[in-house]
Design an enzyme around this catalytic site. Structure first.
Site, short mmCIF file in Angstrom:
data_model
loop_
_atom_site.label_atom_id
_atom_site.label_comp_id
_atom_site.label_asym_id
_atom_site.label_seq_id
_atom_site.Cartn_x
_atom_site.Cartn_y
_atom_site.Cartn_z
N CYS A 116 0.80 -1.22 0.00
CA CYS A 116 0.00 0.00 0.00
C CYS A 116 0.84 1.28 0.00
O CYS A 116 0.30 2.37 -0.20
CB CYS A 116 -0.95 0.01 1.20
SG CYS A 116 -2.22 -1.28 1.13
N HIS A 256 -3.30 7.35 2.82
CA HIS A 256 -3.72 6.08 2.25
C HIS A 256 -5.10 5.69 2.78
O HIS A 256 -5.36 5.75 3.98
CB HIS A 256 -2.69 5.00 2.59
CG HIS A 256 -3.12 3.62 2.22
ND1 HIS A 256 -3.51 3.29 0.93
CD2 HIS A 256 -3.22 2.49 2.96
CE1 HIS A 256 -3.83 2.01 0.90
NE2 HIS A 256 -3.67 1.49 2.12
N ASN A 286 -10.15 0.20 -0.17
CA ASN A 286 -8.69 0.24 -0.22
C ASN A 286 -8.23 -0.31 -1.57
O ASN A 286 -8.30 -1.52 -1.80
CB ASN A 286 -8.10 -0.59 0.93
CG ASN A 286 -6.59 -0.56 0.96
OD1 ASN A 286 -5.94 -0.05 0.06
ND2 ASN A 286 -6.02 -1.13 2.01
#
Length: 334
Positions: A116, A256, A286
């Protein structure tokens, strides 16, 4: 000679058409909309359903969107980086195929994987190439088809992840703009808590592994959450301190989009008002490497030349960090 900095001068994005809502997930696993929303902030996510289309499809679409929006000649692109945790295949890079398909025939290309944090790390790499003076047009794409490694019978992961891609163009500037500072870190001991194990060189795919679902992504939620909250917030705070920034001088936090509670904790650590926090997790979930460029794309019309933006991310591995970037243009490019 004036110092060269790397500035983002164009953005683009793409998300698949299919919308996987919380209500649909209720029919697939033991969960409900209220639980998902309260724990994660996610209401829906986009899924690439078409057979034979992978991360490169998403990356190509995002790059084409950037090119079309900005009238860019693909032949002027000198480097294409695809930040991704879900490449199309082993060995043959997704970036190389993407570059060829968008007509970037004068570019070299490669993939980057820091889970990520891939796009965040990619920002550092892209800006370094620009600052070297050797390159003037670097296309950085964050793209992931997370649905390709998600078990839709595992409610710990299937409620979180979605598919998507975003792209930015880095160009040189001698103005006081662009990437100003970074704080990037990693801790390899964290890989037991968030990974997609099998399929790598140490963990061969076998019929037995496939039968048990060992090729799917896994996370130990409590450990990941605790580390993400502390490290992402800590990195953002360090970047502010190093650059003498405070809540009044920061215009935006681009964090994020893993979990709304992690985003909130990061904003609270740097005492930033909610109105300055970019949020789109409710729409996309996500998307791993794509979260940060999707944020920039969604908020592009609100960004002003000179805006101070703090980027922050945390990913499997563990990898995390924060970047301070000064925005280089108004949405109308004037």
């Amino acid at each position: 000679m004036s110092k060269i900095s790397a500035a983002i001068t164009a953005v683009g994005a793409y998300v698949p058409e299919y919308v996987l809502t919380n209500q649909i997930l209720e029919t697939m696993v033991d969960t409900n909309d209220e639980w998902i929303t309260s724990r994660t902030g996610i209401k829906e996510r986009r899924i690439l359903k078409e057979d034979g289309k992978g991360t490169s499809y998403l990356a190509i679409k995002a790059a084409q969107n950037l090119i079309e929006k900005n009238g860019l000649d693909p032949k002027d692109i000198e480097l294409v980086i695809v930040a991704t945790a879900t490449p199309d295949m082993k060995a043959a890079s997704t970036a190389s195929y993407t570059a060829s398909e968008i007509g970037a025939t004068n570019a070299f290309s490669f993939d980057m994987d820091a889970a990520c944090s891939s796009f965040l790390y990619g920002m550092s790499v892209a800006s370094t190439y620009i600052e070297s003076g050797r390159y003037k047009n670097v296309l950085l794409i964050g793209a992931d088809k997370m649905s390709s490694i998600i078990n839709y019978k595992d409610r710990a992961t299937c409620i979180i992840f979605g598919d998507g891609a975003g792209a930015v163009l880095f160009e040189p500037t001698t103005e006081d703009l662009g990437l100003k500072d970074e704080y990037l870190r990693s801790d390899g001991t964290g890989r037991d808590f968030l990974q997609a194990t099998y399929g790598g060189s140490s963990f061969a795919l076998t019929p037995e592994v496939l039968d048990k679902g060992g090729h799917y992504a896994f996370q130990e939620g409590r450990t990941v959450f605790k580390n993400a909250v502390f490290n992402m917030a800590d990195a953002a705070a360090k970047v502010l301190e190093r650059n003498n920034l405070d809540k009044d001088s920061v215009d935006w936090l681009a964090a994020h989009q893993a979990n709304k509670r992690i985003i909130d904790a990061t904003a609270q650590r740097i005492d930033l008002d909610e109105s300055k926090v970019m949020i789109n997790i409710h729409k996309y979930g996500n998307t791993t490497s794509a979260t940060l460029p999707l944020l920039i794309n969604d908020y592009e019309s609100q960004l002003k030349k000179g805006d101070n933006i703090i980027f922050a991310a945390f990913g499997g591995g563990f990898n995390w960090g924060a970047i301070y970037l000064k925005w280089a243009y108004n949405s109308n490019k004037n």
